[in-house]
Scaffold this motif. Structure first.
Motif, PDB file in Angstrom:
ATOM      1  N   UNK A   1      77.484  -9.227 -29.430  1.00  0.00           N
ATOM      2  CA  UNK A   1      76.416  -8.542 -28.705  1.00  0.00           C
ATOM      3  C   UNK A   1      76.443  -7.029 -28.901  1.00  0.00           C
ATOM      4  N   UNK A   2      75.330  -6.425 -28.507  1.00  0.00           N
ATOM      5  CA  UNK A   2      75.183  -4.973 -28.532  1.00  0.00           C
ATOM      6  C   UNK A   2      76.256  -4.324 -27.665  1.00  0.00           C
ATOM      7  N   UNK A   3      76.821  -3.205 -28.151  1.00  0.00           N
ATOM      8  CA  UNK A   3      77.847  -2.468 -27.399  1.00  0.00           C
ATOM      9  C   UNK A   3      77.634  -0.976 -27.641  1.00  0.00           C
ATOM     10  N   UNK A   4      78.139  -0.135 -26.748  1.00  0.00           N
ATOM     11  CA  UNK A   4      77.986   1.311 -26.959  1.00  0.00           C
ATOM     12  C   UNK A   4      78.512   1.737 -28.328  1.00  0.00           C
ATOM     13  N   UNK A   5      77.641   2.354 -29.119  1.00  0.00           N
ATOM     14  CA  UNK A   5      78.026   2.796 -30.451  1.00  0.00           C
ATOM     15  C   UNK A   5      77.987   1.729 -31.511  1.00  0.00           C
ATOM     16  N   UNK A   6      77.647   0.493 -31.137  1.00  0.00           N
ATOM     17  CA  UNK A   6      77.608  -0.605 -32.101  1.00  0.00           C
ATOM     18  C   UNK A   6      76.322  -1.409 -31.930  1.00  0.00           C
ATOM     19  N   UNK A   7      75.648  -1.729 -33.035  1.00  0.00           N
ATOM     20  CA  UNK A   7      74.462  -2.592 -32.932  1.00  0.00           C
ATOM     21  C   UNK A   7      74.867  -4.052 -32.783  1.00  0.00           C
ATOM     22  N   UNK A   8      73.928  -4.896 -32.434  1.00  0.00           N
ATOM     23  CA  UNK A   8      74.200  -6.333 -32.442  1.00  0.00           C
ATOM     24  C   UNK A   8      74.577  -6.740 -33.856  1.00  0.00           C
ATOM     25  N   UNK A   9      75.576  -7.607 -33.989  1.00  0.00           N
ATOM     26  CA  UNK A   9      76.037  -8.040 -35.301  1.00  0.00           C
ATOM     27  C   UNK A   9      75.971  -9.553 -35.410  1.00  0.00           C
ATOM     28  N   UNK A  10      75.559  -9.981 -36.605  1.00  0.00           N
ATOM     29  CA  UNK A  10      75.422 -11.409 -36.860  1.00  0.00           C
ATOM     30  C   UNK A  10      75.767 -11.697 -38.315  1.00  0.00           C
ATOM     31  N   UNK A  11      76.115 -12.935 -38.598  1.00  0.00           N
ATOM     32  CA  UNK A  11      76.442 -13.298 -39.975  1.00  0.00           C
ATOM     33  C   UNK A  11      75.177 -13.258 -40.829  1.00  0.00           C
ATOM     34  N   UNK A  12      75.378 -12.983 -42.120  1.00  0.00           N
ATOM     35  CA  UNK A  12      74.229 -12.920 -43.020  1.00  0.00           C
ATOM     36  C   UNK A  12      73.702 -14.314 -43.362  1.00  0.00           C
ATOM     37  N   UNK A  13      74.544 -15.335 -43.216  1.00  0.00           N
ATOM     38  CA  UNK A  13      74.112 -16.694 -43.558  1.00  0.00           C
ATOM     39  C   UNK A  13      73.747 -17.466 -42.286  1.00  0.00           C
ATOM     40  N   UNK A  14      73.112 -18.596 -42.464  1.00  0.00           N
ATOM     41  CA  UNK A  14      72.608 -19.357 -41.317  1.00  0.00           C
ATOM     42  C   UNK A  14      72.542 -20.840 -41.656  1.00  0.00           C
ATOM     43  N   UNK A  15      72.337 -21.623 -40.598  1.00  0.00           N
ATOM     44  CA  UNK A  15      72.131 -23.067 -40.756  1.00  0.00           C
ATOM     45  C   UNK A  15      70.687 -23.398 -40.422  1.00  0.00           C
ATOM     46  N   UNK A  16      70.081 -24.247 -41.236  1.00  0.00           N
ATOM     47  CA  UNK A  16      68.702 -24.689 -40.993  1.00  0.00           C
ATOM     48  C   UNK A  16      68.727 -25.984 -40.172  1.00  0.00           C
ATOM     49  N   UNK A  17      67.831 -26.039 -39.189  1.00  0.00           N
ATOM     50  CA  UNK A  17      67.765 -27.236 -38.337  1.00  0.00           C
ATOM     51  C   UNK A  17      66.360 -27.846 -38.329  1.00  0.00           C
ATOM     52  N   UNK A  18      65.562 -27.521 -39.342  1.00  0.00           N
ATOM     53  CA  UNK A  18      64.222 -28.097 -39.413  1.00  0.00           C
ATOM     54  C   UNK A  18      63.131 -27.057 -39.222  1.00  0.00           C
ATOM     55  N   UNK A  19      61.882 -27.501 -39.311  1.00  0.00           N
ATOM     56  CA  UNK A  19      60.736 -26.588 -39.212  1.00  0.00           C
ATOM     57  C   UNK A  19      59.671 -27.149 -38.275  1.00  0.00           C
ATOM     58  N   UNK A  20      58.820 -26.254 -37.800  1.00  0.00           N
ATOM     59  CA  UNK A  20      57.653 -26.646 -37.013  1.00  0.00           C
ATOM     60  C   UNK A  20      56.509 -25.732 -37.403  1.00  0.00           C
ATOM     61  N   UNK A  21      55.304 -26.048 -36.964  1.00  0.00           N
ATOM     62  CA  UNK A  21      54.124 -25.231 -37.224  1.00  0.00           C
ATOM     63  C   UNK A  21      53.417 -24.944 -35.912  1.00  0.00           C
ATOM     64  N   UNK A  22      52.908 -23.733 -35.806  1.00  0.00           N
ATOM     65  CA  UNK A  22      52.177 -23.335 -34.607  1.00  0.00           C
ATOM     66  C   UNK A  22      50.697 -23.187 -34.939  1.00  0.00           C
ATOM     67  N   UNK A  23      49.852 -23.946 -34.266  1.00  0.00           N
ATOM     68  CA  UNK A  23      48.397 -23.794 -34.350  1.00  0.00           C
ATOM     69  C   UNK A  23      47.981 -22.877 -33.205  1.00  0.00           C
ATOM     70  N   UNK A  24      47.245 -21.821 -33.525  1.00  0.00           N
ATOM     71  CA  UNK A  24      46.900 -20.842 -32.499  1.00  0.00           C
ATOM     72  C   UNK A  24      45.440 -20.416 -32.620  1.00  0.00           C
ATOM     73  N   UNK A  25      44.817 -20.154 -31.459  1.00  0.00           N
ATOM     74  CA  UNK A  25      43.438 -19.657 -31.383  1.00  0.00           C
ATOM     75  C   UNK A  25      43.456 -18.413 -30.504  1.00  0.00           C
ATOM     76  N   UNK A  26      43.098 -17.267 -31.082  1.00  0.00           N
ATOM     77  CA  UNK A  26      43.141 -15.974 -30.399  1.00  0.00           C
ATOM     78  C   UNK A  26      41.745 -15.607 -29.929  1.00  0.00           C
ATOM     79  N   UNK A  27      41.575 -15.418 -28.617  1.00  0.00           N
ATOM     80  CA  UNK A  27      40.290 -15.032 -28.027  1.00  0.00           C
ATOM     81  C   UNK A  27      40.111 -13.526 -28.202  1.00  0.00           C
ATOM     82  N   UNK A  28      39.133 -13.109 -29.002  1.00  0.00           N
ATOM     83  CA  UNK A  28      38.983 -11.680 -29.294  1.00  0.00           C
ATOM     84  C   UNK A  28      38.523 -10.883 -28.084  1.00  0.00           C
ATOM     85  N   UNK A  29      37.953 -11.537 -27.091  1.00  0.00           N
ATOM     86  CA  UNK A  29      37.446 -10.823 -25.919  1.00  0.00           C
ATOM     87  C   UNK A  29      38.546 -10.535 -24.904  1.00  0.00           C
TER      88      UNK A  29
END
Length: 363
Positions: free
Chosen positions: A195-223
């Protein structure tokens, strides 16, 4: 017959000066300011008035008069940049032109673009001098930007149609910008996040594990800025039809629905066309090809990525979908529409200027 008020002092250009001026006008890449001044003098010498020259070159009348007077008084030397106050220059105009010309018109043998080190070796000046010259001329060889011009034969008509919806929406109707954010990955880091700490940014590994995908359908009301959203594991016309039914239930029956859609195949299958025919209150407006920037929901997808997806960690697709639905719920508590300000004419004029600029000499 030239338009505008005649000049008091006549301007004549010798054959020798004309040759030099023409040479300068062809160096638009490396000496744009000097090329513009030379073009002003040549047009004035051809008998055009200051107002006519200013209109053709998109400069002010004062600019035309300034360089016209300079040439009459000092000749070609009057078109060059004047020396400035301060310590004497240690780099000659020839050295500056050599750096600028090489940057714009040549390529290094071992790279796709120049660095300060390679340009310093090429031109015989220091890296600091190269950096200062590039800064003065606004040159950034390390940077590159992407663009894509639409080749849609109905580009103008579609832009006017959609921008008309944004700036002057029809009465008793809802305008929704609709699209899918496909293949959103559920990613988890291979080791715990520090986690974030004084003087240090949040740190994470450069690699990752994939657990699948999803899709988001979205409708944006311009008003109102509200978003209707629905996640699906598949990205087919069947899922898109399900989302259209969701929109149909969410919008009051007395309102027409105008959908701004892209040209993705899912939006044009026989299944979708048949559904739209059975629901005549739905009106579809397709964006031009390669013009996703005109669909406002794309900007909302950028917000979603920035605030929820890019730095999120999800150990399953279900967890990812729950995070997306939570963001949708929180966002819709205080939605904000985007303010569209450019007219269709302004957009088309901007594209026209870009085409003229990129179709000149050297392109």
């Amino acid at each position: 017959m030239p338009l505008g008020r005649p000049h008091k002092a006549p301007l004549t250009v010798s054959d020798e000066d004309r040759v030099q001026l023409l040479r300068w006008t062809k160096r638009t890449k490396s000496s744009n300011g000097l090329a513009r001044r030379a073009d002003i003098i040549l047009r004035c010498a051809d008998g055009l008035s200051s107002s006519k020259v200013a209109a053709e070159l998109r400069v002010t009348n004062n600019t035309v008069c300034k360089w016209r007077s300079r040439y009459i008084e000092q000749g070609l030397a009057g078109l060059l940049d004047e020396p400035r106050s301060g310590a004497p220059r240690t780099v000659s105009d020839e050295a500056v032109e050599k750096v600028v010309t090489a940057t714009l018109e040549e390529m290094p043998r071992d790279a796709t673009h120049w660095s300060t080190r390679s340009m310093a070796e090429r031109s015989g000046v220091s890296r600091t001098t190269v950096r200062r010259i590039w800064s003065a001329f606004g040159l950034q060889p390390h940077r590159v930007e992407n663009f894509k011009l639409s080749n849609d034969p109905q580009f103008v008509e579609k832009v006017r149609d959609i921008i008309g919806l944004y700036l002057d929406p029809p009465e008793a109707a809802l305008v929704l910008c609709v699209d899918e954010k496909a293949q959103i990955q559920a990613l988890d880091r291979t080791q715990p996040i520090l986690p974030l700490a004084p003087g240090l940014p949040e740190r994470r590994t450069h690699d990752y594990r994939r657990h699948g995908i999803t899709s988001l359908f979205a409708a944006f009301d311009i008003a109102t800025g509200e978003v209707i959203g629905e996640t699906h594991r598949e990205h087919r016309s069947v899922e898109f039809k399900s989302f259209l039914r969701r929109i149909d239930k969410a919008v009051p029956d007395e309102l027409d629905v105008h959908l701004v859609l892209d040209n993705y195949g899912t939006h044009k299958t026989p299944l979708i066309k048949s559904w739209l025919l059975r629901h005549p209150r739905f009106h579809v407006h397709y964006t031009p090809t390669y013009s996703s920037w005109i669909n406002q929901v794309e900007r909302w997808f950028a917000l979603l990525s920035e605030k929820q997806i890019r730095r999120g960690t999800h150990r399953s697709v279900t967890e990812l979908e729950q995070a997306i639905r939570l963001y949708l719920s929180i966002y819709n508590e205080n939605p904000k529409p985007f303010i569209w300000v450019k007219t269709a004419d302004q957009i088309l004029d901007s594209i026209r200027r870009f085409c003229l600029r990129t179709s000149g000499p050297g392109h």
